[in-house]
Design a protein around this motif. Structure first.
Motif, PDB file in Angstrom:
ATOM      1  N   ASP A   1       0.830  -1.214   0.000  1.00 31.39           N
ATOM      2  CA  ASP A   1       0.000   0.000   0.000  1.00 31.39           C
ATOM      3  C   ASP A   1       0.862   1.261   0.000  1.00 31.39           C
ATOM      4  O   ASP A   1       0.610   2.200   0.769  1.00 31.39           O
ATOM      5  CB  ASP A   1      -0.939  -0.008   1.213  1.00 31.39           C
ATOM      6  CG  ASP A   1      -1.936  -1.158   1.167  1.00 31.39           C
ATOM      7  OD1 ASP A   1      -2.347  -1.542   0.062  1.00 31.39           O
ATOM      8  OD2 ASP A   1      -2.283  -1.679   2.243  1.00 31.39           O
TER       9      ASP A   1
ATOM     10  N   LYS B   1      -0.172  -8.229  -2.723  1.00 32.55           N
ATOM     11  CA  LYS B   1      -1.543  -7.708  -2.822  1.00 32.55           C
ATOM     12  C   LYS B   1      -1.461  -6.202  -3.031  1.00 32.55           C
ATOM     13  O   LYS B   1      -0.792  -5.509  -2.254  1.00 32.55           O
ATOM     14  CB  LYS B   1      -2.304  -8.012  -1.527  1.00 32.55           C
ATOM     15  CG  LYS B   1      -3.730  -7.487  -1.501  1.00 32.55           C
ATOM     16  CD  LYS B   1      -4.411  -7.792  -0.174  1.00 32.55           C
ATOM     17  CE  LYS B   1      -4.105  -6.798   0.914  1.00 32.55           C
ATOM     18  NZ  LYS B   1      -4.737  -5.477   0.799  1.00 32.55           N
TER      19      LYS B   1
ATOM     20  N   SER C   1     -10.740  -6.794   9.947  1.00 33.22           N
ATOM     21  CA  SER C   1      -9.797  -6.851  11.073  1.00 33.22           C
ATOM     22  C   SER C   1      -9.858  -5.659  12.011  1.00 33.22           C
ATOM     23  O   SER C   1      -9.342  -5.722  13.125  1.00 33.22           O
ATOM     24  CB  SER C   1      -8.374  -6.965  10.521  1.00 33.22           C
ATOM     25  OG  SER C   1      -8.074  -5.858   9.684  1.00 33.22           O
TER      26      SER C   1
ATOM     27  N   GLN D   1      -1.609  -3.764  13.003  1.00 34.76           N
ATOM     28  CA  GLN D   1      -2.927  -3.817  13.654  1.00 34.76           C
ATOM     29  C   GLN D   1      -2.915  -4.680  14.920  1.00 34.76           C
ATOM     30  O   GLN D   1      -3.962  -4.876  15.545  1.00 34.76           O
ATOM     31  CB  GLN D   1      -3.983  -4.334  12.673  1.00 34.76           C
ATOM     32  CG  GLN D   1      -4.174  -3.411  11.460  1.00 34.76           C
ATOM     33  CD  GLN D   1      -5.227  -3.946  10.500  1.00 34.76           C
ATOM     34  OE1 GLN D   1      -6.359  -4.237  10.893  1.00 34.76           O
ATOM     35  NE2 GLN D   1      -4.863  -4.064   9.237  1.00 34.76           N
TER      36      GLN D   1
ATOM     37  N   ARG E   1       2.229  -2.639   6.515  1.00 37.10           N
ATOM     38  CA  ARG E   1       3.137  -1.633   7.085  1.00 37.10           C
ATOM     39  C   ARG E   1       4.343  -2.226   7.783  1.00 37.10           C
ATOM     40  O   ARG E   1       5.430  -1.629   7.744  1.00 37.10           O
ATOM     41  CB  ARG E   1       2.343  -0.743   8.054  1.00 37.10           C
ATOM     42  CG  ARG E   1       1.436   0.252   7.349  1.00 37.10           C
ATOM     43  CD  ARG E   1       0.423   0.861   8.286  1.00 37.10           C
ATOM     44  NE  ARG E   1      -0.641  -0.086   8.618  1.00 37.10           N
ATOM     45  CZ  ARG E   1      -1.675   0.201   9.408  1.00 37.10           C
ATOM     46  NH1 ARG E   1      -1.773   1.416   9.947  1.00 37.10           N
ATOM     47  NH2 ARG E   1      -2.607  -0.712   9.641  1.00 37.10           N
TER      48      ARG E   1
HETATM   49  O1  O7M Z   1      -0.511  -4.750   7.656  1.00 36.83           O
HETATM   50  P1  O7M Z   1      -1.316  -3.488   7.418  1.00 36.83           P
HETATM   51  O2  O7M Z   1      -2.274  -3.196   8.517  1.00 36.83           O
HETATM   52  O3  O7M Z   1      -0.460  -2.321   7.045  1.00 36.83           O
HETATM   53  O4  O7M Z   1      -2.162  -3.754   6.086  1.00 36.83           O
HETATM   54  C1  O7M Z   1      -3.197  -4.667   6.050  1.00 36.83           C
HETATM   55  C2  O7M Z   1      -3.708  -4.803   4.646  1.00 36.83           C
HETATM   56  O5  O7M Z   1      -4.795  -5.715   4.649  1.00 36.83           O
HETATM   57  C3  O7M Z   1      -4.236  -3.526   4.027  1.00 36.83           C
HETATM   58  O6  O7M Z   1      -4.007  -3.583   2.624  1.00 36.83           O
HETATM   59  C4  O7M Z   1      -5.719  -3.566   4.326  1.00 36.83           C
HETATM   60  O7  O7M Z   1      -6.469  -2.856   3.374  1.00 36.83           O
HETATM   61  C5  O7M Z   1      -5.988  -5.065   4.220  1.00 36.83           C
HETATM   62  N1  O7M Z   1      -7.112  -5.581   5.028  1.00 36.83           N
HETATM   63  C6  O7M Z   1      -7.186  -5.336   6.364  1.00 36.83           C
HETATM   64  O8  O7M Z   1      -6.297  -4.727   6.961  1.00 36.83           O
HETATM   65  N2  O7M Z   1      -8.279  -5.767   7.075  1.00 36.83           N
HETATM   66  C7  O7M Z   1      -9.280  -6.482   6.514  1.00 36.83           C
HETATM   67  O9  O7M Z   1     -10.205  -6.872   7.199  1.00 36.83           O
HETATM   68  C8  O7M Z   1      -9.193  -6.792   5.154  1.00 36.83           C
HETATM   69  C9  O7M Z   1      -8.081  -6.389   4.438  1.00 36.83           C
HETATM   70  C10 O7M Z   1      -7.927  -6.932   3.140  1.00 36.83           C
HETATM   71  O10 O7M Z   1      -6.879  -7.204   2.603  1.00 36.83           O
HETATM   72  O11 O7M Z   1      -9.042  -7.267   2.531  1.00 36.83           O
HETATM   73  C11 O7M Z   1      -8.981  -7.932   1.332  1.00 36.83           C
END
Ligand code: O7M
Length: 211
Positions: free
Chosen positions: A9, A31, A115, A173, A191
């Motif tokens: 991201d 992803k 999440s 998270q 992250r």
């Molecule tokens: O590790 P992070 O928190 O920086 O990123 C988590 C990634 O997973 C980020 O791309 C979120 O948009 C995604 N995500 C969630 O954090 N929670 C969810 O419930 C679902 C997603 C996700 O990937 O859904 C497909």
């Protein structure tokens, strides 16, 4: 024990390629979703494909069946291996993504319970369980379920059986990789890898939880 999926991201092509290049040896999939695609364009999928790792399109597709199908076809034509859709629009909308995935030889994952804390307002409990059952019924390849709530992942596993669970929420998270890893098929980490001073080292540490 799960695959390691990088949630990339970041907000520029150069940063995406820098992080992917560093982390790639430790990854099973990358992803990407709105943050990177809006910043760098869908054709970022081209150079990212060059790392030889499957790409998952996280647009959490949530529309009528025809629109879902049009989106999914664009995603697979761009070189992605999998698409993620929301389940709450109903089984026909999800089925449109599943059919497009099947036609392209790809996969479709359905979001069940999310999440973050706010997910408990609507997207949890019985609703999440109904979404998981629907994902099974329409032939989806797996679900998205929260690493922040391992007990919920266990409940959802009982519904979906052998289908895959991809699970975000480790690291930033607060989810514990050691606890969630045995319960899931793919650990999604964003992250904690892409903001790390040394993304390769961070990815290697999470890769320790793989099969
Ligand atoms: O590790 P992070 O928190 O920086 O990123 C988590 C990634 O997973 C980020 O791309 C979120 O948009 C995604 N995500 C969630 O954090 N929670 C969810 O419930 C679902 C997603 C996700 O990937 O859904 C497909």
């Amino acid at each position: 024990m799960p695959d390691l999926i990088l949630a990339l991201d970041v907000l520029s092509r150069s940063e995406a390629l820098r992080v992917a290049d560093a982390a790639a040896p430790h990854l099973d999939a990358i992803k990407i979703g709105y943050p990177l695609v809006l910043a760098a364009g869908l054709d970022i999928a081209g150079p990212l494909s060059g790392f030889g790792i499957p790409l998952i399109a996280d647009f959490k597709v949530a529309d009528i069946p025809n629109t879902n199908r049009l989106i999914a076809e664009q995603v697979f034509a761009a070189g992605f291996s999998a698409i993620i859709c929301q389940g709450f629009c109903g089984s026909d909308s999800v089925a449109a993504c599943v059919e497009a995935a099947d036609d392209a030889g790809g996969e479709c994952y359905v979001v069940t319970e999310m999440s973050h804390p706010g997910a408990l307002e609507f997207l949890s409990g019985k609703n999440a369980e109904l979404l998981a059952q629907m994902a099974v019924d329409v032939g989806a390849h797996g679900i998205i379920a929260p690493a922040t709530r391992p007990e919920r992942v266990q409940t959802l596993r009982a519904i979906i059986g052998e289908k895959k669970i991809l699970s975000p929420g480790v690291g930033a998270q607060g989810g514990d990789p050691a606890v969630i890893a045995p319960l899931i098929d793919g650990m999604i980490v964003g992250r904690a890898i892409y903001t790390a001073e040394n993304p390769a080292k961070a990815a290697r540490a999470y890769a320790e939880f793989r099969r």
